[in-house]
Design a protein around this motif. Structure first.
Motif, PDB file in Angstrom:
ATOM      1  N   VAL A 131       0.196  -9.166  13.067  1.00 33.93           N
ATOM      2  CA  VAL A 131      -0.555  -9.151  11.686  1.00 33.93           C
ATOM      3  C   VAL A 131      -1.664 -10.277  11.879  1.00 33.93           C
ATOM      4  CG1 VAL A 131       1.475  -8.776  10.213  1.00 33.93           C
ATOM      5  CG2 VAL A 131       1.233 -11.105  11.202  1.00 33.93           C
ATOM      6  N   ARG A 132      -2.557 -10.185  11.467  1.00 32.11           N
ATOM      7  CA  ARG A 132      -3.829 -11.374  11.490  1.00 32.11           C
ATOM      8  C   ARG A 132      -3.950 -12.304  10.203  1.00 32.11           C
ATOM      9  NH1 ARG A 132      -6.756  -6.374  12.980  1.00 32.11           N
ATOM     10  NH2 ARG A 132      -6.810  -6.105  14.871  1.00 32.11           N
TER      11      ARG A 132
ATOM     12  N   ILE B   6      -5.044   8.064   5.006  1.00 30.19           N
ATOM     13  CA  ILE B   6      -5.077   8.791   6.403  1.00 30.19           C
ATOM     14  C   ILE B   6      -5.926   8.387   7.198  1.00 30.19           C
ATOM     15  CG2 ILE B   6      -6.087  10.940   5.808  1.00 30.19           C
ATOM     16  CD1 ILE B   6      -3.712  12.316   7.417  1.00 30.19           C
ATOM     17  N   VAL B   7      -6.012   8.068   8.458  1.00 36.18           N
ATOM     18  CA  VAL B   7      -7.068   7.546   9.323  1.00 36.18           C
ATOM     19  C   VAL B   7      -6.937   8.423  10.575  1.00 36.18           C
ATOM     20  CG1 VAL B   7      -7.033   5.087   8.873  1.00 36.18           C
ATOM     21  CG2 VAL B   7      -5.179   5.843  10.598  1.00 36.18           C
TER      22      VAL B   7
ATOM     23  N   ARG C 210      -8.273   8.233  18.272  1.00 39.73           N
ATOM     24  CA  ARG C 210      -9.210   7.542  17.613  1.00 39.73           C
ATOM     25  C   ARG C 210      -9.268   6.195  18.313  1.00 39.73           C
ATOM     26  NH1 ARG C 210      -8.811   4.906  11.558  1.00 39.73           N
ATOM     27  NH2 ARG C 210     -10.405   3.452  11.717  1.00 39.73           N
ATOM     28  N   SER C 211     -10.493   5.594  18.396  1.00 34.33           N
ATOM     29  CA  SER C 211     -10.622   4.369  19.189  1.00 34.33           C
ATOM     30  C   SER C 211     -10.663   3.310  18.044  1.00 34.33           C
ATOM     31  CB  SER C 211     -11.844   4.372  19.797  1.00 34.33           C
ATOM     32  OG  SER C 211     -12.055   3.158  20.685  1.00 34.33           O
ATOM     33  N   PHE C 212      -9.605   2.497  17.796  1.00 35.53           N
ATOM     34  CA  PHE C 212      -9.631   1.311  16.744  1.00 35.53           C
ATOM     35  C   PHE C 212     -10.496   0.405  17.230  1.00 35.53           C
ATOM     36  CE2 PHE C 212      -5.698   3.817  16.072  1.00 35.53           C
ATOM     37  CZ  PHE C 212      -5.880   3.900  14.747  1.00 35.53           C
TER      38      PHE C 212
ATOM     39  N   ASN D  43      -4.724  -5.814   8.705  1.00 39.49           N
ATOM     40  CA  ASN D  43      -3.763  -5.343   9.750  1.00 39.49           C
ATOM     41  C   ASN D  43      -3.886  -3.971  10.213  1.00 39.49           C
ATOM     42  OD1 ASN D  43      -2.716  -8.107   9.757  1.00 39.49           O
ATOM     43  ND2 ASN D  43      -1.411  -7.370   8.112  1.00 39.49           N
ATOM     44  N   GLY D  44      -5.047  -3.601  10.418  1.00 33.20           N
ATOM     45  CA  GLY D  44      -5.162  -2.078  10.893  1.00 33.20           C
ATOM     46  C   GLY D  44      -5.268  -1.980  12.323  1.00 33.20           C
TER      47      GLY D  44
END
Length: 228
Positions: free
Chosen positions: A154-155, A57-58, A226-228, A82-83
């Motif tokens: 996706v990266r 969980i984020v 949340r700031s990714f 790929n977050g």
């Protein structure tokens, strides 16, 4: 009934819209409290059945859905692949009565494979609703069943690629109140997206209900704590 706990945190880097409603930033203690509150609830059990292995969980955040409190939980891969917004995730929205309002399972594996037939999708949707939203079964009327696309980023090292996850969408109208629900079945024959109680404004045509499960909307509005 789940209890929503007020977590004190300073949220930075967010352009929260005025009137968006309170948000709750993630903290380890807060996540544990929320998880404990939801554990054992039918919605939590159903959601756990669909959450991929190897996720953490984020974000746990109090949100509002058409004026009613709910809990948004976002899970991402433990390895960080790929977050962030637009990437792989499993997210749920559960209201304060413990009812599953929806979930999204964004997995690149769903970009390949053969779609279920409309008949397969309908059967899967009805079986799912029997467990996840039995209160709707007597009033839902299928509007249409057709392929539906969802974007995924996706990266590959320093390069990003856009994938399209296609599922078979079973869209239904609640004849009791005019609200909409849908189940999208992926190429793996499992539910990829579920949303219920969606309010649609006919003129001018637009969705009124907040889109907490949609990363494009979260990025546009800046409502995720949340700031990714």
């Amino acid at each position: 009934m789940p209890k929503f706990h007020c977590l004190t945190a300073i949220v930075t880097g967010l352009g929260l819209l005025a009137g968006a409603g309170p948000t709750v930033a993630e903290t380890g203690k807060g996540n544990a409290m929320i998880t404990a509150a939801l554990s054992g609830q039918p919605s939590a059990v159903i959601a756990d059945d669909y959450r991929p292995a190897g996720y953490r969980i984020v974000v746990s955040q109090e949100v509002f859905v058409d004026g009613e409190r709910a809990e948004l939980s976002r899970y991402e891969r433990l390895d960080g692949r790929n977050g962030g917004l637009g990437g792989e995730h499993f997210s749920t929205v559960i209201d304060e009565k413990g009812r599953l309002k929806g979930f999204a399972r964004m997995d690149p594996d769903l970009a390949v494979g053969v779609l279920p037939s409309p008949e397969e999708a309908r059967a899967t949707a009805m079986l799912f609703l029997k467990a996840a939203a039995p209160d709707l079964l007597g009033t839902l009327q299928i509007s249409w069943i057709a392929p539906h696309d969802e974007p995924l980023r996706v990266r590959h090292g320093d390069r990003s690629e856009r994938l399209t996850l296609t599922g078979m969408k079973v869209k239904m109208r609640n004849t009791a109140d005019g609200q909409w629900s849908w189940v999208i079945v992926g190429t793996d024959r499992k539910v990829m997206v579920f949303e219920r109680d969606i309010v649609w404004v006919t003129f001018p045509g637009h969705r009124q209900t907040e889109q907490w499960l949609h990363d494009s909307w979260l990025a546009e509005t800046g409502r995720l704590a949340r700031s990714f």
